[in-house]
Design an enzyme around this catalytic site. Sequence first.
Site, PDB file in Angstrom:
ATOM      1  N   HIS A 142      10.214   3.319   3.074  1.00  0.00           N
ATOM      2  CA  HIS A 142      10.884   3.311   1.771  1.00  0.00           C
ATOM      3  C   HIS A 142      11.826   4.502   1.581  1.00  0.00           C
ATOM      4  O   HIS A 142      12.603   4.530   0.615  1.00  0.00           O
ATOM      5  CB  HIS A 142       9.858   3.341   0.630  1.00  0.00           C
ATOM      6  CG  HIS A 142       9.028   2.112   0.513  1.00  0.00           C
ATOM      7  ND1 HIS A 142       9.566   0.848   0.489  1.00  0.00           N
ATOM      8  CD2 HIS A 142       7.674   1.950   0.417  1.00  0.00           C
ATOM      9  CE1 HIS A 142       8.586  -0.045   0.383  1.00  0.00           C
ATOM     10  NE2 HIS A 142       7.435   0.600   0.346  1.00  0.00           N
ATOM     11  N   ASP A 179       5.099  -4.797   6.719  1.00  0.00           N
ATOM     12  CA  ASP A 179       4.480  -4.218   5.529  1.00  0.00           C
ATOM     13  C   ASP A 179       4.748  -5.156   4.352  1.00  0.00           C
ATOM     14  O   ASP A 179       5.816  -5.775   4.273  1.00  0.00           O
ATOM     15  CB  ASP A 179       5.096  -2.841   5.271  1.00  0.00           C
ATOM     16  CG  ASP A 179       4.420  -2.081   4.144  1.00  0.00           C
ATOM     17  OD1 ASP A 179       3.690  -1.121   4.433  1.00  0.00           O
ATOM     18  OD2 ASP A 179       4.645  -2.429   2.958  1.00  0.00           O
ATOM     19  N   HIS A 181       5.516  -4.612   1.380  1.00  0.00           N
ATOM     20  CA  HIS A 181       6.592  -4.162   0.505  1.00  0.00           C
ATOM     21  C   HIS A 181       7.909  -4.122   1.276  1.00  0.00           C
ATOM     22  O   HIS A 181       7.929  -3.780   2.458  1.00  0.00           O
ATOM     23  CB  HIS A 181       6.267  -2.782  -0.076  1.00  0.00           C
ATOM     24  CG  HIS A 181       4.939  -2.749  -0.762  1.00  0.00           C
ATOM     25  ND1 HIS A 181       3.843  -2.094  -0.233  1.00  0.00           N
ATOM     26  CD2 HIS A 181       4.524  -3.317  -1.920  1.00  0.00           C
ATOM     27  CE1 HIS A 181       2.806  -2.253  -1.045  1.00  0.00           C
ATOM     28  NE2 HIS A 181       3.196  -2.999  -2.067  1.00  0.00           N
ATOM     29  N   ASP A 267      -0.867  -3.930   4.368  1.00  0.00           N
ATOM     30  CA  ASP A 267      -1.091  -4.217   2.953  1.00  0.00           C
ATOM     31  C   ASP A 267      -0.826  -5.666   2.576  1.00  0.00           C
ATOM     32  O   ASP A 267      -0.996  -6.037   1.413  1.00  0.00           O
ATOM     33  CB  ASP A 267      -0.273  -3.275   2.060  1.00  0.00           C
ATOM     34  CG  ASP A 267       1.067  -2.903   2.632  1.00  0.00           C
ATOM     35  OD1 ASP A 267       1.498  -3.544   3.597  1.00  0.00           O
ATOM     36  OD2 ASP A 267       1.687  -1.957   2.119  1.00  0.00           O
TER      37      ASP A 267
END
Length: 366
Positions: A142, A179, A181, A267
């Site tokens: 990120h 991931d 996200h 996740d």
Amino acid sequence: MTTGFFWDETCFWHAGGNYAFTVPVGGLVQPMAAGGLPENPETKRRLKNLLEVTGLMRELDVRGAPAATRDDLLRVHPESYLDRFKALSDAGGGEITRAAPFAAGGYEIAAQSAGLAVAAVDAVMSHAVTNAYALSRPPGHHCLPDHPNGFCLMANIAIAIEAALAKGTIQRVVVLDWDVHHGNGTEAIYYARDDVLTISVHQEGNFPLDTGAVEDRGTGKGAGFNVNLPLPAGAGHTAYLHAMDTVILPQIAAFQPDLIIVACGFDAAAIDPLARMLATTDTFREMTLRIKAAAETHCDGRLVLVHEGGYSEFYVPFCGHATIAALSGSSITAPDPIAKNLAVRQPGPRFDAFLRAEIDYLAGKL
């Protein structure tokens, strides 16, 4: 075949701020008795512990690595950001942006985390190991060039790619981000470039809230070299493998990379507190086997997995163990203790059919 495993104890010592889940403590938000941010060392430490207890660690080429150098960092992050980060770290820590806090020494730990990724890529490209897993922490996907974001303080994978490009060991790289996200930081860094194909498969509308649309395909030279697959909440094992088989693997085959790097978050697992997906240990095992086969077909097996998210202290170790066993070709298993429970919770035939149709729809927009 040899699988390198890169880790450093100091990465477990990275500390966050005074949060309750992802909300700063204060007002009606009470301090938590244990922990703060979901990103904590236990998911990573317990994964390493499980590898040791089952004996899988003895089958890996376990290595440390130096921290990423200032030159390594400057290829991705501007001097102004690094100086600000270092000064605040030296002053005892703090926060440059919300939800990316760090304690004293946070700058050095983040550079160490990036260094593990750099060393893993270097070892694979020099044929010291066949493939590799970097247990990096803090995570990186990120992080934007000029500020941290979403627990991420330095762009670990981009730093490793740029170091290898500077050495001339690679020319074309695929970054597959599974991931849950969206990998917005990696996307932003390579959005206008055609030498790095970025692919992110993530839960739609999770985090960040304003990135990750299927229409975001890159710009300029990078047009067509950014792929987003935003999946509906509730997607499970079958949907993830359908996305791999019908979209991700064909994209990799068309690009013909010198190296594949996976932003390996766990996740998307069914009991993660920061997502609403239904992946299992079998999902991560099967995705790893598929991407490993793709690497063997297209880039002489050159594959690096860099640890990102995953916030269930109980379940991340089992997902990680399944992944690393598949990566290394080991027969050692850590049986999933809730496999039967999660099998019952998988999407039924009607929802699975919807998910497959949605993935096919997204594929048609690429």
